[in-house]
Design an enzyme around this catalytic site. Structure first.
Site, PDB file in Angstrom:
ATOM      1  N   ASP A  23     -23.456  67.860  45.436  1.00 36.21           N
ATOM      2  CA  ASP A  23     -23.802  68.861  46.449  1.00 36.21           C
ATOM      3  C   ASP A  23     -24.460  68.228  47.684  1.00 36.21           C
ATOM      4  O   ASP A  23     -25.154  67.226  47.563  1.00 36.21           O
ATOM      5  CB  ASP A  23     -24.758  69.886  45.819  1.00 36.21           C
ATOM      6  CG  ASP A  23     -24.874  71.138  46.657  1.00 36.21           C
ATOM      7  OD1 ASP A  23     -24.018  71.360  47.539  1.00 36.21           O
ATOM      8  OD2 ASP A  23     -25.828  71.899  46.439  1.00 36.21           O
ATOM      9  N   ARG A  27     -24.232  69.678  54.540  1.00 37.44           N
ATOM     10  CA  ARG A  27     -25.478  69.419  55.291  1.00 37.44           C
ATOM     11  C   ARG A  27     -25.528  67.996  55.811  1.00 37.44           C
ATOM     12  O   ARG A  27     -26.000  67.735  56.903  1.00 37.44           O
ATOM     13  CB  ARG A  27     -26.692  69.723  54.412  1.00 37.44           C
ATOM     14  CG  ARG A  27     -27.051  71.202  54.391  1.00 37.44           C
ATOM     15  CD  ARG A  27     -27.936  71.550  53.253  1.00 37.44           C
ATOM     16  NE  ARG A  27     -27.180  71.550  51.995  1.00 37.44           N
ATOM     17  CZ  ARG A  27     -27.742  71.579  50.793  1.00 37.44           C
ATOM     18  NH1 ARG A  27     -29.053  71.573  50.680  1.00 37.44           N
ATOM     19  NH2 ARG A  27     -26.994  71.608  49.719  1.00 37.44           N
ATOM     20  N   HIS A  40     -17.303  65.791  53.158  1.00 39.12           N
ATOM     21  CA  HIS A  40     -16.539  65.670  51.908  1.00 39.12           C
ATOM     22  C   HIS A  40     -15.892  64.287  51.793  1.00 39.12           C
ATOM     23  O   HIS A  40     -15.794  63.738  50.698  1.00 39.12           O
ATOM     24  CB  HIS A  40     -15.490  66.784  51.814  1.00 39.12           C
ATOM     25  CG  HIS A  40     -16.096  68.156  51.729  1.00 39.12           C
ATOM     26  ND1 HIS A  40     -17.128  68.453  50.868  1.00 39.12           N
ATOM     27  CD2 HIS A  40     -15.829  69.305  52.414  1.00 39.12           C
ATOM     28  CE1 HIS A  40     -17.469  69.733  51.012  1.00 39.12           C
ATOM     29  NE2 HIS A  40     -16.702  70.263  51.950  1.00 39.12           N
ATOM     30  N   LEU A 133     -15.298  54.125  30.569  1.00 39.51           N
ATOM     31  CA  LEU A 133     -15.803  55.466  30.896  1.00 39.51           C
ATOM     32  C   LEU A 133     -14.697  56.518  30.764  1.00 39.51           C
ATOM     33  O   LEU A 133     -13.567  56.277  31.187  1.00 39.51           O
ATOM     34  CB  LEU A 133     -16.307  55.453  32.345  1.00 39.51           C
ATOM     35  CG  LEU A 133     -16.766  56.783  32.920  1.00 39.51           C
ATOM     36  CD1 LEU A 133     -18.148  57.153  32.375  1.00 39.51           C
ATOM     37  CD2 LEU A 133     -16.815  56.728  34.454  1.00 39.51           C
TER      38      LEU A 133
HETATM   39  C1  FPP Z   1     -20.572  70.659  47.595  1.00 39.75           C
HETATM   40  O1  FPP Z   1     -21.209  70.352  48.814  1.00 39.75           O
HETATM   41  C2  FPP Z   1     -19.352  69.865  47.483  1.00 39.75           C
HETATM   42  C3  FPP Z   1     -18.114  70.368  47.260  1.00 39.75           C
HETATM   43  C4  FPP Z   1     -17.838  71.813  47.130  1.00 39.75           C
HETATM   44  C5  FPP Z   1     -16.923  69.485  47.199  1.00 39.75           C
HETATM   45  C6  FPP Z   1     -17.121  68.200  46.450  1.00 39.75           C
HETATM   46  C7  FPP Z   1     -15.963  67.327  46.734  1.00 39.75           C
HETATM   47  C8  FPP Z   1     -16.007  65.990  46.926  1.00 39.75           C
HETATM   48  C9  FPP Z   1     -17.259  65.195  46.759  1.00 39.75           C
HETATM   49  C10 FPP Z   1     -14.810  65.212  47.326  1.00 39.75           C
HETATM   50  C11 FPP Z   1     -13.577  65.345  46.486  1.00 39.75           C
HETATM   51  C12 FPP Z   1     -13.707  64.854  45.127  1.00 39.75           C
HETATM   52  C13 FPP Z   1     -12.861  63.987  44.494  1.00 39.75           C
HETATM   53  C14 FPP Z   1     -12.918  63.932  43.022  1.00 39.75           C
HETATM   54  C15 FPP Z   1     -11.971  63.067  45.199  1.00 39.75           C
HETATM   55  P1  FPP Z   1     -21.326  71.473  49.941  1.00 39.75           P
HETATM   56  O2  FPP Z   1     -20.112  71.406  50.790  1.00 39.75           O
HETATM   57  O3  FPP Z   1     -21.568  72.796  49.308  1.00 39.75           O
HETATM   58  O4  FPP Z   1     -22.577  70.989  50.737  1.00 39.75           O
HETATM   59  P2  FPP Z   1     -23.639  71.944  51.476  1.00 39.75           P
HETATM   60  O5  FPP Z   1     -24.350  72.701  50.385  1.00 39.75           O
HETATM   61  O6  FPP Z   1     -24.535  70.967  52.166  1.00 39.75           O
HETATM   62  O7  FPP Z   1     -22.873  72.813  52.423  1.00 39.75           O
END
Ligand code: FPP
Length: 238
Positions: A23, A27, A40, A133
């Site tokens: 998460d 931000r 991302h 893993l």
């Molecule tokens: C949450 O942060 C993150 C996500 C919903 C997406 C997570 C995806 C990745 C890390 C990349 C793709 C993964 C792979 C396996 C290649 P947020 O966007 O909610 O952050 P915020 O709370 O700061 O807005």
């Protein structure tokens, strides 16, 4: 190289199964006046670094929350961006071959694009004999959805109500082949599970931090593991 000295590393106990909520990407990007998609991209890089590091230190299971059942509510461009990152990762099949990482997926994969589903099959098949893993990637995953799906399956199988135990439920979850997570990590200053592994995390230890996921490094992971080693796990006993 682990940042732990050899002796310290030998003495600490690794969790068996770490589950991470990745998460704070949005931000992280906002702080840099960049689009959320850039967050991302950075988050995907961190994911690869941390997965490799977990493999290197001998962790058995890692599960990452890449996309939740609720994430479809985000703008289409953001959803497409995350799916493209997943595509890129899956196309790079070499990810798994040299590293001895076995990759698996949890979640309702049905609504995903056909090419992603094909790539998932290829990666699961291609890495199935890896002995390092086991990496679970949660996509279109939601704990309530998982439990609902399990209940439907149990009913369809006609298992009599009096025969249903907690083990029956566990055996019908996406995670039926792996032990419950014993350590859940959530960076980014949020203190909730967000529908992540809600059945499986009943006895897990939790570790929260203000660090945003793209800034999360193996050093933070080592700090979390050090803290895990200080916890006194009693499983309801004394
Ligand atoms: C949450 O942060 C993150 C996500 C919903 C997406 C997570 C995806 C990745 C890390 C990349 C793709 C993964 C792979 C396996 C290649 P947020 O966007 O909610 O952050 P915020 O709370 O700061 O807005």
């Amino acid at each position: 190289m682990s940042i732990f000295k050899k002796k310290e590393q030998a003495e600490r106990v690794l969790p068996e199964h770490i589950a991470i909520i990745m998460d704070g990407n949005g931000r992280w990007a906002k702080n840099r006046k960049m689009p959320r998609s850039a967050g991302h991209v950075a988050g995907a890089k961190t994911f690869k670094t941390i997965a490799r590091y977990c493999n290197k230190i001998g962790l058995k299971y890692l599960t990452v929350y890449a996309f939740s059942t609720e994430n479809w509510k985000r703008p289409k461009a953001e959803v497409d961006g995350i799916m493209n990152l997943l595509r890129d990762y899956l196309k790079d099949a070499e990810n798994f071959k040299d590293e001895n990482i076995r990759v698996r997926f949890i979640g309702n994969l049905e609504p995903l694009a056909d090419d992603i589903k094909a790539l998932i099959d290829k990666n699961v098949e291609g890495s199935k004999n890896a002995t390092g893993l086991t990496l679970y990637i949660a996509i279109n995953y939601g704990g309530r959805d998982e439990i609902t799906t399990a209940v439907k399956e149990i009913v369809r199988e006609g298992i009599p109500a009096e025969d249903i135990t907690e083990d029956t439920v566990s055996a019908h979850l996406y995670t039926k082949d792996c032990p419950d997570p014993d350590f859940i990590i959530r960076p980014s200053g949020e203190y909730r599970l967000s529908n992540y592994l809600i059945w499986q995390s009943a006895y897990a230890e939790y570790w929260f931090s203000d660090i945003l996921w793209p800034d999360f490094t193996p050093k933070h992971l080592e700090k979390a593991i050090e803290d895990f080693n200080k916890r006194n796990r009693r499983f309801g006993g004394i």
